[in-house]
Design an enzyme around this catalytic site. Structure first.
Site, short mmCIF file in Angstrom:
data_model
loop_
_atom_site.label_atom_id
_atom_site.label_comp_id
_atom_site.label_asym_id
_atom_site.label_seq_id
_atom_site.Cartn_x
_atom_site.Cartn_y
_atom_site.Cartn_z
N MET A 114 -11.54 -5.94 5.45
CA MET A 114 -10.76 -5.07 6.19
C MET A 114 -10.21 -5.84 7.49
SD MET A 114 -9.98 -2.30 4.27
CE MET A 114 -9.18 -1.75 5.66
N HIS A 131 -8.43 1.18 -4.15
CA HIS A 131 -9.16 0.83 -2.70
C HIS A 131 -10.19 1.88 -2.52
CE1 HIS A 131 -9.73 -0.27 1.69
NE2 HIS A 131 -10.81 0.14 1.30
N ASP A 155 -4.79 3.65 -1.92
CA ASP A 155 -5.91 4.02 -0.86
C ASP A 155 -6.41 5.47 -1.14
OD1 ASP A 155 -6.18 1.68 0.86
OD2 ASP A 155 -4.02 2.12 1.19
N SER A 168 0.71 -1.15 -0.20
CA SER A 168 0.04 0.07 -0.03
C SER A 168 0.86 1.12 -0.08
CB SER A 168 -0.83 -0.05 1.19
OG SER A 168 -1.48 1.27 1.40
N MET A 226 -12.30 4.37 -0.47
CA MET A 226 -12.86 4.78 0.76
C MET A 226 -13.61 5.86 0.90
SD MET A 226 -9.79 3.08 3.04
CE MET A 226 -8.73 3.11 1.83
N ASP A 265 -6.56 -6.72 4.16
CA ASP A 265 -6.21 -5.20 4.02
C ASP A 265 -6.15 -4.66 5.44
OD1 ASP A 265 -5.55 -2.79 3.62
OD2 ASP A 265 -7.07 -2.02 2.54
N HIS A 302 -1.24 -1.24 -4.31
CA HIS A 302 -2.42 -0.93 -3.59
C HIS A 302 -2.57 0.63 -3.36
CE1 HIS A 302 -6.00 -2.20 -1.21
NE2 HIS A 302 -5.67 -1.10 -0.44
N MET A 355 -9.38 8.00 0.12
CA MET A 355 -10.04 8.34 1.24
C MET A 355 -10.52 9.96 1.01
SD MET A 355 -7.48 7.34 4.19
CE MET A 355 -6.73 5.49 4.08
C1 DX5 Z 1 -6.30 1.57 5.53
C2 DX5 Z 1 -5.94 1.04 4.14
C3 DX5 Z 1 -4.88 0.09 4.17
C4 DX5 Z 1 -3.53 0.58 4.88
C5 DX5 Z 1 -2.82 -0.65 5.36
O1 DX5 Z 1 -7.61 2.29 5.60
O2 DX5 Z 1 -6.88 0.59 3.37
O3 DX5 Z 1 -4.73 -0.27 2.75
O4 DX5 Z 1 -2.58 1.29 3.84
O5 DX5 Z 1 -1.81 -0.24 5.86
P1 DX5 Z 1 -1.17 -1.35 7.10
O6 DX5 Z 1 -0.87 -2.46 6.17
O7 DX5 Z 1 -0.17 -0.36 7.63
O8 DX5 Z 1 -1.99 -1.76 8.07
ZN ZN Z 2 -6.59 -0.32 1.60
#
Ligand code: DX5
Ligand code: ZN
Length: 218
Positions: free
Chosen positions: A137, A66, A35, A8, A68, A175, A33, A37
């Site tokens: 998650m 991903h 993320d 990620s 969010m 994840d 990956h 948000m």
């Molecule tokens: C959290 C994200 C993850 C995050 C994982 O909301 O969706 O993808 O980056 O990070 P680690 O592996 O550090 O928990």
């Molecule tokens: Zn993620």
């Protein structure tokens, strides 16, 4: 099937993002990956289209995006345009999940659904044969570097049973909080794809950590 590692970029060094992307390019990692948000669906804001566009220009592996965000349907086409290969939306953010999944596929991306830690895998019974992957998650979404939630193991096993009984081809992604200590057990329970942020980028040698995650999971 070979198990896949998806580092990620949320935990990458944003002052020098291209260097970290190059490390992933030259590693045994399978996907990036990414993320996204929006500060509404989760209590954090990450990055959006302009940044992802630049990531795509130098990344030589598929982008696993991903979302969010609330109302993800509004942006599906745009994510295809900027180069997403896999697009995952949250069950909790989609009123018409079936339509969202169809729309992602219609835009020629792999379609995935993500479940928050409190959301039961049983809710996927009537959509499991339509999705390419389910992401569980294993932390509450929003931040990297959180502690792995142990209840995830039982969810993986339940989901695996459902996938088999429904004859679905869906892959299982986990994840949050994935590390060198839990990756083997997660793999045995049925995880196919391992997202890892802090474990990879918080280590001295990210490429070696990815190789170790790969070895332990396979
Ligand atoms: C959290 C994200 C993850 C995050 C994982 O909301 O969706 O993808 O980056 O990070 P680690 O592996 O550090 O928990
Ligand atoms: Zn993620």
């Amino acid at each position: 099937m070979q198990k896949l590692i998806a580092p990620s970029l949320l935990s990458a060094n944003f002052k020098n993002l291209s260097d970290d992307i190059e490390i992933i390019n030259n590693s045994e990692a399978d996907w990036f990956h990414i993320d996204v948000m929006d500060g509404v669906f989760v209590p954090n804001i990450s990055f959006g289209f302009p940044v992802i566009k630049h990531i795509k220009e130098i990344a030589r592996k598929p982008l696993d995006v991903h979302l969010m965000i609330t109302e993800p349907d509004r942006y599906i086409e745009e994510f295809k345009k900027i180069g997403a290969d896999i697009l995952t939306v949250h069950y909790e953010a989609c009123i018409h999940l079936h339509r969202s999944i169809q729309s992602i596929k219609h835009n020629n991306m792999k379609a995935g659904v993500v479940l928050n830690p409190h959301t039961s895998v049983n809710l996927l019974e009537d959509i499991i044969s339509e999705v390419d992957l389910v992401c569980l998650m294993s932390v509450n979404p929003g931040f990297g570097g959180q502690k792995f939630i142990e209840n995830t193991y039982i969810k993986i096993s339940k989901l695996k049973d459902m996938i088999i009984s429904k004859n679905s081809k869906s892959l299982i992604e986990v994840d949050g909080g994935v590390d060198l200590n839990n990756v083997e057990k997660l793999s045995k329970c049925g995880t196919d794809i391992f997202v890892a942020g802090n474990t990879v980028f918080g280590s001295k040698n990210p490429a070696a950590t990815i190789a170790e995650l790969k070895r332990l999971s396979n």
